[in-house]
Design a protein around this motif. Structure first.
Motif, PDB file in Angstrom:
ATOM      1  N   MET A 139       0.679  -1.346   0.040  1.00 18.90           N
ATOM      2  CA  MET A 139       0.025   0.034  -0.118  1.00 18.90           C
ATOM      3  C   MET A 139       0.842   1.272  -0.075  1.00 18.90           C
ATOM      4  O   MET A 139       0.404   2.448  -0.546  1.00 18.90           O
ATOM      5  CB  MET A 139      -0.965   0.014   1.085  1.00 18.90           C
ATOM      6  N   GLN A 140       2.131   1.307   0.666  1.00 24.20           N
ATOM      7  CA  GLN A 140       2.870   2.398   0.374  1.00 24.20           C
ATOM      8  C   GLN A 140       3.284   2.846  -1.018  1.00 24.20           C
ATOM      9  O   GLN A 140       3.305   3.857  -1.220  1.00 24.20           O
ATOM     10  CB  GLN A 140       4.320   1.896   1.126  1.00 24.20           C
ATOM     11  N   ASN A 141       3.108   2.053  -1.911  1.00 22.79           N
ATOM     12  CA  ASN A 141       3.237   2.224  -3.345  1.00 22.79           C
ATOM     13  C   ASN A 141       2.127   2.981  -3.717  1.00 22.79           C
ATOM     14  O   ASN A 141       2.136   3.870  -4.563  1.00 22.79           O
ATOM     15  CB  ASN A 141       3.517   1.187  -3.990  1.00 22.79           C
ATOM     16  N   VAL A 142       0.915   2.815  -3.329  1.00 22.37           N
ATOM     17  CA  VAL A 142      -0.325   3.839  -3.437  1.00 22.37           C
ATOM     18  C   VAL A 142      -0.240   5.083  -2.717  1.00 22.37           C
ATOM     19  O   VAL A 142      -0.301   6.037  -3.374  1.00 22.37           O
ATOM     20  CB  VAL A 142      -1.618   2.782  -3.121  1.00 22.37           C
ATOM     21  N   TYR A 143       0.159   5.251  -1.603  1.00 23.31           N
ATOM     22  CA  TYR A 143       0.047   6.375  -0.931  1.00 23.31           C
ATOM     23  C   TYR A 143       1.421   7.177  -1.480  1.00 23.31           C
ATOM     24  O   TYR A 143       1.135   8.573  -1.147  1.00 23.31           O
ATOM     25  CB  TYR A 143       0.563   6.210   0.701  1.00 23.31           C
ATOM     26  N   ASP A 144       2.304   6.670  -2.003  1.00 24.39           N
ATOM     27  CA  ASP A 144       3.216   7.635  -2.648  1.00 24.39           C
ATOM     28  C   ASP A 144       2.854   8.404  -3.660  1.00 24.39           C
ATOM     29  O   ASP A 144       3.334   9.493  -3.873  1.00 24.39           O
ATOM     30  CB  ASP A 144       4.567   6.670  -3.299  1.00 24.39           C
ATOM     31  N   ILE A 219      -3.763  -4.231 -11.169  1.00 29.24           N
ATOM     32  CA  ILE A 219      -2.458  -3.253 -11.077  1.00 29.24           C
ATOM     33  C   ILE A 219      -1.391  -4.003 -10.280  1.00 29.24           C
ATOM     34  O   ILE A 219      -1.720  -4.524  -8.960  1.00 29.24           O
ATOM     35  CB  ILE A 219      -2.928  -2.067 -10.528  1.00 29.24           C
ATOM     36  N   ALA A 220      -0.020  -3.993 -10.622  1.00 30.33           N
ATOM     37  CA  ALA A 220       0.892  -4.517  -9.952  1.00 30.33           C
ATOM     38  C   ALA A 220       1.599  -3.681  -9.145  1.00 30.33           C
ATOM     39  O   ALA A 220       2.031  -3.719  -7.972  1.00 30.33           O
ATOM     40  CB  ALA A 220       1.947  -5.332 -10.799  1.00 30.33           C
ATOM     41  N   LYS A 221       1.862  -2.274  -9.732  1.00 31.68           N
ATOM     42  CA  LYS A 221       2.662  -1.130  -9.294  1.00 31.68           C
ATOM     43  C   LYS A 221       2.511   0.076  -9.861  1.00 31.68           C
ATOM     44  O   LYS A 221       2.447  -0.077 -11.112  1.00 31.68           O
ATOM     45  CB  LYS A 221       4.079  -1.834  -9.423  1.00 31.68           C
ATOM     46  N   PHE A 222       2.451   1.002  -8.962  1.00 37.85           N
ATOM     47  CA  PHE A 222       2.643   2.267  -9.805  1.00 37.85           C
ATOM     48  C   PHE A 222       4.132   2.649  -9.970  1.00 37.85           C
ATOM     49  O   PHE A 222       4.931   2.445  -8.989  1.00 37.85           O
ATOM     50  CB  PHE A 222       2.003   3.449  -8.721  1.00 37.85           C
ATOM     51  N   HIS A 223       4.297   3.396 -11.237  1.00 39.41           N
ATOM     52  CA  HIS A 223       5.964   3.929 -11.466  1.00 39.41           C
ATOM     53  C   HIS A 223       6.028   5.234 -11.292  1.00 39.41           C
ATOM     54  O   HIS A 223       4.951   5.908 -11.569  1.00 39.41           O
ATOM     55  CB  HIS A 223       6.380   3.317 -12.852  1.00 39.41           C
ATOM     56  N   GLY A 224       7.043   5.803 -11.062  1.00 41.51           N
ATOM     57  CA  GLY A 224       7.317   7.242 -11.075  1.00 41.51           C
ATOM     58  C   GLY A 224       8.542   7.509  -9.899  1.00 41.51           C
ATOM     59  O   GLY A 224       9.086   6.526  -9.149  1.00 41.51           O
TER      60      GLY A 224
END
Lengths: 335, 335
Positions: A139-144, A219-224
């Protein structure tokens, strides 16, 4: 006064004029007005509300557009306490309508919790909503990105998505509809369902007509980096280029404590209110995101004004007029 | 963009999405939202509105209580212009409903005035009210206290009058009624009519029952220093001790430009609006003090949100969807 487990004893015999459930923008506005009407009020704030997640507030008159929600909440909480409101960090578990008063049971502390009960004549439900986010393992990847370049409110942030490549993340087929509104701000939209719903032929055709690709894999992952999205990776290996997005997966409503109260009119999870933010229960008011209407800070703040003013009117009209104290002379002289 | 007689030429062929009459809190809120919806809007501000007179704003969430109205207006005007609104200092003389558009005739400049005409699809009436003050020969003596310790809004400032010796200054018998509401904040009230109205026996009895002295001689002078009132001298030589006061002499409504427009429903001088701040004319919206309801900054700001959002919805729903530009590739890759 700031209350905590150390000093709540002093307030357990108090009958507040109003208890405000929720210390977000609406609840704090109500508390500031109530306090300035000379009424006794208690704000119970659970923390982690929607406005705490705001990284900026760009459409509220008088504040710098870059002001984060956290700063405004801290400032306004201080504002309310200085005018005389009580403020308690806790979680409202249950409200019982006792006829003349409400009994409000609050859970204090995560460990060794205590459950004090506070009483009030009026109740202001200002506990709002929290946005559902795509459930990833990390979830930290979403919060980022959520609240930065990955938005949850089109009215607030559509402008900042202008002509960018965007994704709309929806959890139901109905929620996909936001893509056709977001079109106003950008036509470069890909629609993702995160594998949460089936999409019917009619909707698929409508998306194709608009030229919106549909991705149904999770979704596997948000990139950025630095909270700036560059793309989204799906579990099937697809990488979609996108610099912004709108999460439209609905809201979790903090209204459980009202569900057993009789006489409340609901529209889905929203309370129906009149033009003074009063529900169909004449001692319960509802503000902001809990009631029908726009989920905007300015609306919640105005609702707080309305609710507090109506409560003041009710209490004032039921009170005896105060008298000129004989010990205070009425002084006139001749010049 | 800030407009003036030097650059208005560039805008005379523009059809704005909305012209906002009045650059106070409500009008600026509307303009910020309109601009962030990507709509073209023009604010026409005549200056000297009610919020300019506010020496502080104590009940608006997020702002320091001592912030003067002038600062908030300057800040928010900048905010609106930065998001893309046009802003013009001028006086709206006349509005003509041309069916699809409004023609808004603006007076520019006090000397050698010019009268350009601007056009828009929608009109937002946010020109508010100004409070009537007691007409003294020396108005500076009134301005020295009005907005400081001599208030015009009980909801805003009742708290700051708590248990003080106060005067209520009324211009009609009906306006004296405010004294019975102000009683909530202080019972030490003297009522002054400034010689402007007759007071009937029934009202005299009611005042006597409350213990409120009535003074019917005109006011000669406010006493005090540094904006702090200490008393009021009447023309008959009486000096009344009072450290605060409420002027309740009604308002002047800036709504003349709407009076010839057909299809507007009025309640006295207030416009009747629906829950999106829309009047009975479907292309005219009214905000804040011009419409029915509380005259509070928070309400006007929310009204601006509502009006701008409804205008955006109307315009968006009447627009063709934008298409994905063929020159902008939809990029996906596999990882």
């Amino acid at each position: 006064m700031k209350l905590s487990s150390k000093n709540i004893e002093t307030r357990l015999d108090t009958v507040y004029d109003a208890i405000v459930v929720g210390g977000g923008m609406g609840g704090l506005s109500a508390a500031i007005y109530l306090a300035r009407y000379g009424l006794k009020c208690l704000i119970v704030e659970k923390g982690k509300g929607r406005s705490l997640w705001m990284q900026d507030l760009r459409n509220y008159v008088g504040l710098d557009p870059e002001t984060p929600g956290r700063d405004i909440l801290n400032h306004s909480t201080k504002q309310a306490i200085e005018w005389g409101a009580d403020h308690l960090r806790g979680y409202v578990e249950e409200v019982t309508d006792e006829g003349e008063t409400f009994a409000v049971r609050v859970k204090l502390g995560k460990k060794d919790s205590t459950y004090p009960i506070f009483r009030s004549k009026y109740l202001i439900a200002a506990s709002g909503v929290i946005d559902k986010l795509p459930p990833l393992d990390n979830m930290q990847n979403v919060y980022d990105y959520a609240g930065y370049t990955l938005h949850v409110c089109m009215i607030c942030d559509g402008f900042d998505m202008w002509d960018q490549k965007a994704v709309v993340i929806a959890g139901t087929e109905g929620q996909i509809g936001a893509a056709f509104v977001l079109n106003w701000f950008t036509p470069y939209i890909s629609v993702l369902t995160h594998g949460l719903c089936e999409v019917g032929d009619e909707m698929k055709q409508k998306l194709a007509d608009h030229g919106y690709p549909l991705y149904e894999a999770p979704i596997a992952k948000f990139h950025g980096e630095n909270h700036k999205m560059s793309g989204i990776e799906l579990t099937d290996g697809t990488l979609i280029e996108a610099t912004t997005g709108l999460i439209n997966m609905g809201s979790i409503y903090h209204n459980h404590y009202l569900k057993n109260i009789e006489g409340l009119e609901w529209n889905g999870e929203n309370l129906v209110t009149n033009d003074m933010a009063q529900t169909s229960h004449d001692r319960i008011f509802a503000l902001g995101d809990l009631k029908q209407g726009l989920n905007q800070v300015s609306i919640a703040v105005a609702d707080g004004t309305l609710a507090a003013t109506q409560i003041w009117r009710n209490i004032r009209r039921a009170s005896e007029p105060r008298k000129w104290d004989e010990n205070i002379a009425q002084v006139t002289t001749s010049v």
